[in-house]
Write an enzyme that holds these catalytic residues in place. Structure first.
Site, short mmCIF file in Angstrom:
data_model
loop_
_atom_site.label_atom_id
_atom_site.label_comp_id
_atom_site.label_asym_id
_atom_site.label_seq_id
_atom_site.Cartn_x
_atom_site.Cartn_y
_atom_site.Cartn_z
N ASP A 32 0.87 -1.19 -0.11
CA ASP A 32 0.11 0.10 -0.10
C ASP A 32 0.92 1.35 0.16
O ASP A 32 1.58 1.45 0.96
CB ASP A 32 -0.76 0.10 1.15
N ASP A 33 0.80 2.06 -0.92
CA ASP A 33 1.37 3.23 -1.29
C ASP A 33 3.05 2.98 -1.07
O ASP A 33 3.94 3.88 -0.94
CB ASP A 33 1.24 4.15 -0.17
N CYS A 72 -5.93 4.23 -3.63
CA CYS A 72 -6.13 2.90 -3.22
C CYS A 72 -7.33 2.16 -3.81
O CYS A 72 -7.09 0.94 -4.47
CB CYS A 72 -6.45 2.91 -1.56
N HIS A 131 -11.15 -1.85 1.62
CA HIS A 131 -11.08 -0.76 0.91
C HIS A 131 -12.19 -0.71 -0.32
O HIS A 131 -11.97 0.42 -1.27
CB HIS A 131 -9.77 0.01 0.65
N ASP A 260 -0.29 -0.73 -4.85
CA ASP A 260 -1.55 -0.29 -5.34
C ASP A 260 -1.32 0.89 -6.08
O ASP A 260 -2.08 1.44 -6.90
CB ASP A 260 -2.50 -0.20 -4.32
N ASN A 261 -0.27 1.96 -5.69
CA ASN A 261 -0.10 3.12 -6.30
C ASN A 261 1.32 3.50 -5.99
O ASN A 261 2.06 2.78 -5.19
CB ASN A 261 -0.96 4.08 -6.23
#
Length: 463
Positions: A32-33, A72, A131, A260-261
């Site tokens: 995540d991130d 997300c 999410h 995710d990004n």
């Protein structure tokens, strides 16, 4: 004599059954991130990730892995469905703390990886951050095809309730115990499902704020709590690999690691411009590692463009499952790329959306950024930030970059290549008509159950 024939027949059938190869197990580890430059094999500084590096060395490392969203929720929808977020009906992140999002859930009509793999006998587990509107009826991980779930609804700090399936495990769970709890569950699931194929989706909170590594990892890196958290993720990956080896499932398991990004300002982009919240490469290009000893040759590094949307077609191919024919799947089967049989990308064009706004289009080395206004932007990109590179908040004219020579997107060559600009502008019009835009409903767009998706909830504005 008849007994002997029957026994021979039974033996033959048993030998044939034993000889049939078991479909491969599949594990996706979704950070995540996490930025393009946040792990060792991508040049991280102050962070050690020996287990992830070992996966890359023992398999396939992508230097051009495209995520079709820079926040997300839409990224997760794209991974699970193999479709652009606009097509899958989830273009912006859900924020369940605000009433605006109370009906914004993952569409039950969308088909997911675990639903498709189920037909081939796969059992599936998801751990971590969902999410995708878990509080909305029909939008729970179990509704999306998973057989078992352990995790919290969204970002830590919004709702810290830990659920097992749909049952509450703890109301205010400590973030510091989550990674270990998720990893324990994955290890148990591997041990319990050795006789038939499984799909595991590990959706980490790492390295999203708040940065709360467990006690054993605090101070372990040379990059503060951010680095400590990443090193905890790496340790979790090592535990999963060890469990596979002990269960003798290591060789026939496909492991995929990605994010995710792009990162927040605290992370490392590896020299890319931008990060989370924008359509520069730093927001959409992330690590992509594939490891499968039985099938993927070791030591590969590839600059061939691939995407998280390709995972569904890839998994269905290796599991001998047909893709649905009643809808467009944007991903492609990339197995031949992973095996080193081709270096040609299956994607002629890729599209960079920021929320519901089409902001860039790419063909090969050429990337064209499109004009935009502040009102076009999603709320997270409407204003600048002293520490955050949000790319082009406004853009009056087209900007063209040659990513082959200028991966950092610094030199505008729009004047030199009018024919490239014309081609990409034409394709932007085509995909805008199909997938939609801020003020356009696309012909194949699933319109989200959300009013004014680019804007903040009025309740939040009052605060």
């Amino acid at each position: 004599m008849l007994f002997a024939v029957i026994c021979t027949s039974c033996t033959s059938k048993k030998e044939k059954k034993d000889a049939e190869p078991k479909p491969p197990n599949i594990i996706v580890i979704f950070a995540d991130d996490l930025g393009y430059g946040d792990i060792g094999c991508y040049g991280a500084k102050g962070i050690k990730t020996p287990n992830l590096d070992a996966l890359a060395t023992g398999g396939f490392r992508s230097t051009d892995f495209f995520i079709p969203a820079n926040v997300c929720s839409p990224s997760r929808a794209a991974l699970l469905t193999g479709r652009y977020p606009m097509r899958a009906g989830y273009p912006v992140a859900t924020r369940p703390a605000f009433p605006k999002y109370k009906n914004y859930g993952f569409a039950p009509e969308e088909l997911t990886i675990p639903e498709l793999l189920k037909s081939a006998g796969y059992r599936s587990l998801m751990v971590g951050k969902w999410h995708l509107g878990m509080e909305v009826k029909g939008s729970h991980p179990l509704d999306a095809g998973f057989d078992e779930y352990l995790g919290i609804p969204s970002n830590y700090g919004v709702d810290n309730t830990l659920y097992h399936n749909k049952d509450t495990v703890a109301k205010e769970v400590s973030c510091e115990i989550l990674t270990s709890a998720y990893t324990d569950k994955v290890v148990d699931f591997i041990n319990e499902n050795q006789d038939h194929p499984f799909f595991i989706y590990v959706s980490h909170h790492i390295v999203h704020n708040p940065l709360l590594p467990s006690e054993g990892f605090k101070g372990s890196s040379e990059y503060g709590e951010y680095g400590d958290f990443v090193q905890e993720l790496d340790f979790s990956t090592g535990r999963i690999m060890k469990a596979l080896e002990e269960a003798k499932l290591h060789d026939n398991t496909l492991m995929v690691f990605t994010s995710d990004n792009g990162p927040t300002y605290k992370g490392q982009t590896g020299g890319l411009s931008g990060g989370k919240y924008c359509t520069m490469e730093g927001g959409h290009r992330v690590p992509g590692i594939f490891y499968w000893p039985d099938e993927i040759p070791v030591g590969q590094t590839s600059s061939t463009l691939m995407s998280s949307m390709d995972l569904m077609p890839l998994f269905c191919n290796i599991a001998a499952v047909n893709l649905p024919k009643d809808r467009k799947i944007d991903g492609e089967n990339i197995l031949d790329i992973l095996k080193g049989k081709t270096s040609e990308s299956p994607h002629e064009f890729t599209y960079y959306y920021n929320g519901t706004n089409l902001q860039a289009i790419r063909k090969g080395k050429w990337k064209l950024h499109l004009p935009r206004t502040v009102s076009d932007q999603p709320f997270w990109s409407k204003t600048g930030h002293p520490k955050v590179d949000k790319g082009f908040i406004t853009l009056e004219d087209y900007v063209l970059f040659n990513l082959e020579d200028d991966l950092a997107e610094k030199v505008n060559v729009v004047v030199k290549h009018p024919e490239v600009v014309a081609l990409l502008k034409k394709q932007a019009d085509i995909i805008r008509a199909e997938l939609g835009d801020v003020h356009v409903i696309g012909t194949d767009q699933r319109v989200p159950n959300l009013k004014n998706p680019q804007e903040r909830d009025p309740v939040e504005l009052k605060k």
